[in-house]
Design an enzyme around this catalytic site. Sequence first.
Site, short mmCIF file in Angstrom:
data_model
loop_
_atom_site.label_atom_id
_atom_site.label_comp_id
_atom_site.label_asym_id
_atom_site.label_seq_id
_atom_site.Cartn_x
_atom_site.Cartn_y
_atom_site.Cartn_z
N ILE A 244 0.83 -1.20 0.00
CA ILE A 244 0.00 0.00 0.00
C ILE A 244 0.87 1.26 0.00
O ILE A 244 0.41 2.34 -0.35
CB ILE A 244 -0.95 0.00 1.22
CG1 ILE A 244 -2.10 1.00 1.01
CG2 ILE A 244 -0.22 0.26 2.51
CD1 ILE A 244 -3.22 0.85 2.00
N ALA A 245 2.16 1.11 0.35
CA ALA A 245 3.09 2.24 0.35
C ALA A 245 4.51 1.71 0.27
O ALA A 245 4.80 0.60 0.73
CB ALA A 245 2.92 3.08 1.62
N ALA A 246 5.40 2.50 -0.36
CA ALA A 246 6.81 2.13 -0.48
C ALA A 246 7.67 3.31 -0.09
O ALA A 246 7.34 4.45 -0.43
CB ALA A 246 7.14 1.67 -1.89
N ALA A 247 8.76 3.04 0.62
CA ALA A 247 9.67 4.09 1.07
C ALA A 247 11.10 3.69 0.73
O ALA A 247 11.34 2.69 0.05
CB ALA A 247 9.50 4.33 2.56
N ASP B 39 10.91 11.73 13.36
CA ASP B 39 10.52 11.83 11.95
C ASP B 39 9.01 12.06 11.81
O ASP B 39 8.31 11.27 11.17
CB ASP B 39 10.93 10.54 11.23
CG ASP B 39 11.04 10.72 9.72
OD1 ASP B 39 11.12 11.88 9.27
OD2 ASP B 39 11.05 9.71 9.00
N LYS C 260 5.32 -4.23 7.64
CA LYS C 260 6.43 -3.53 6.98
C LYS C 260 7.55 -4.52 6.69
O LYS C 260 8.01 -5.24 7.59
CB LYS C 260 6.94 -2.39 7.87
CG LYS C 260 8.06 -1.59 7.21
CD LYS C 260 8.26 -0.23 7.84
CE LYS C 260 8.83 -0.30 9.23
NZ LYS C 260 9.22 1.04 9.74
N GLY D 18 11.91 0.33 2.97
CA GLY D 18 11.00 -0.81 2.99
C GLY D 18 9.67 -0.46 2.38
O GLY D 18 9.48 0.63 1.83
N GLN D 19 8.73 -1.42 2.45
CA GLN D 19 7.37 -1.16 1.95
C GLN D 19 6.36 -1.80 2.88
O GLN D 19 6.68 -2.72 3.64
CB GLN D 19 7.20 -1.67 0.53
CG GLN D 19 7.48 -3.13 0.28
CD GLN D 19 7.63 -3.42 -1.21
OE1 GLN D 19 8.16 -2.62 -1.97
NE2 GLN D 19 7.15 -4.59 -1.64
#
Length: 543
Positions: free
Chosen positions: A128-131, A285, A150, A134-135
Amino acid sequence: MRREGSVIYKRAAVPLHQLLARLVVVLWQLGSLSLSLLSQGGSENPEVQKRLGRELLHTLTDLGPCFIKLGQALSTRPDLVRRDWLEQLTRLQDDLPAFDHNLALATIEAELGAPAHSLFATFPNKPIAAASLGQVYKAQLHDGRWVAVKVQRPNLQERLVLDLAVIRLLAQMVGPFLPLNLGDDLSAIVDEFGNTLFREIDYELEADNAERFASLFKEDPSIVIPGVERLLSAKKVLTTDWLDGVKLQERSVLESNNLDPTTLVKAGVIAGLRQLLEFGYFHADPHPGNLFAMAGGSEGNGRLGYVDFGMMDMLSNDDRLTLTDAVVHLINRDFKALGHDFVHLGFLQPNTDLSPILPALEEVLGGQLGETVGSFNFKTITDRFSELMFDYPFRVPARFALIIRAVVSQEGLALRLDPDFSIIRVAYPYVAKRLLAADTEELRNKLLDVLFDQEGKLQLQRLENLLDVVGQDGSPTDLLPVAGAGLRLILGPQGRDLRQRLLLTLVRDGRLNTEDISNLAKLLRRRFGPRRLASDLMQRLSL
């Protein structure tokens, strides 16, 4: 502040051929950037500097996760990078393409000992999200609960070890030639960055962080921390409760979900202040991707949910108390004492001559404070300090890099949701209330330092400043609990030192001196008389 004893990437053996191969790639991509910075970095043309900042941004992004993180770390160092470039570096976001789904499934099975389809009732076929590191997947447990899973990027530690070795080598080679104001050795700054980064990719440590953070806010109805699923977590996989909420990005989206942006902004700022000034343990963060607006709260206007506890850090007790001192000195516009606070915190060397610096401090901070705290903007102050640091011997101690990052990120988010927001408008009343309540020994000692000078004379103007600040919070009746706490302090066993100081004020220089006590009584009658309290209460009811 907690620090690992050594840096992982310095201990790791990096094969020479890999180091050289990666160095060539990095040098190739950094080559044109370096030439531009060296040849045009001294230009006085603002457009040239903006273009250089954009070039720096794009190059770091193209080089991958480690360099993205390096750019984010540099964005908190106004003593290292000029302001024009900082404005570009602050745009770096962890928003990268997802890695192969099959690799994520393989990581889950290797870390948790079973395939995802057996561990979870449902597991999606894409994140649902990637950084950068990681994702995240939204999966469902067998008991029906939804969780966030994660998964770390493959071979991430090896890639980071290699890139950090390259960065450290480059720092040693080119550091002396860069147009930077280095308060610390550049290699030491890289080591600090490496320690932080390797803590962030340890998901077992992140799980510990999340549980510790949750314990600190367990009594706060405005803050939500997801629980950790320990049996479904490991070093490279972390499973936590799924938070149903709205990202803190657009005011209109929040309002359309019946969530009050002002309530959420204030909850976030108060939570940040508690982390720094009470707990000494903070989320470093707090960008929009890590904060969610959720329904509920004590008045139904919304709660704030935190996620991603990889980048956490601690403040020493000494630093925490000095930061409280600094806020009080700002309230009292005591710039000489504030200068000493900067020395104590390490922003200035102990042997620094403060006489030429204090007028600059007063110009930057006093000019921003104005007649009220409402005009104070932390980012503006940070920008002004980035100019002062090239003219005066200021530096940002490495241990404060994450704090600056966190505060600037939080204020930027708050201003996006509420353009009239002032972080000091919230911070001042918070510190003043805590100080006047004096519910801990350390705060009682601070209160005595504020109320009495070195000769033991009562400083009524300082007390009035604190009461003024509490009244500026927009809640007139906030003075009532402060008054109650102060009365309990004066009459209770914890107020012995305060009572003793007041008695010494009565008898000074061998004679009875009632002027200070008389003026104190007048101040209290003026502030807490029945007519004033009734007026404040009516004002509150009419809001």
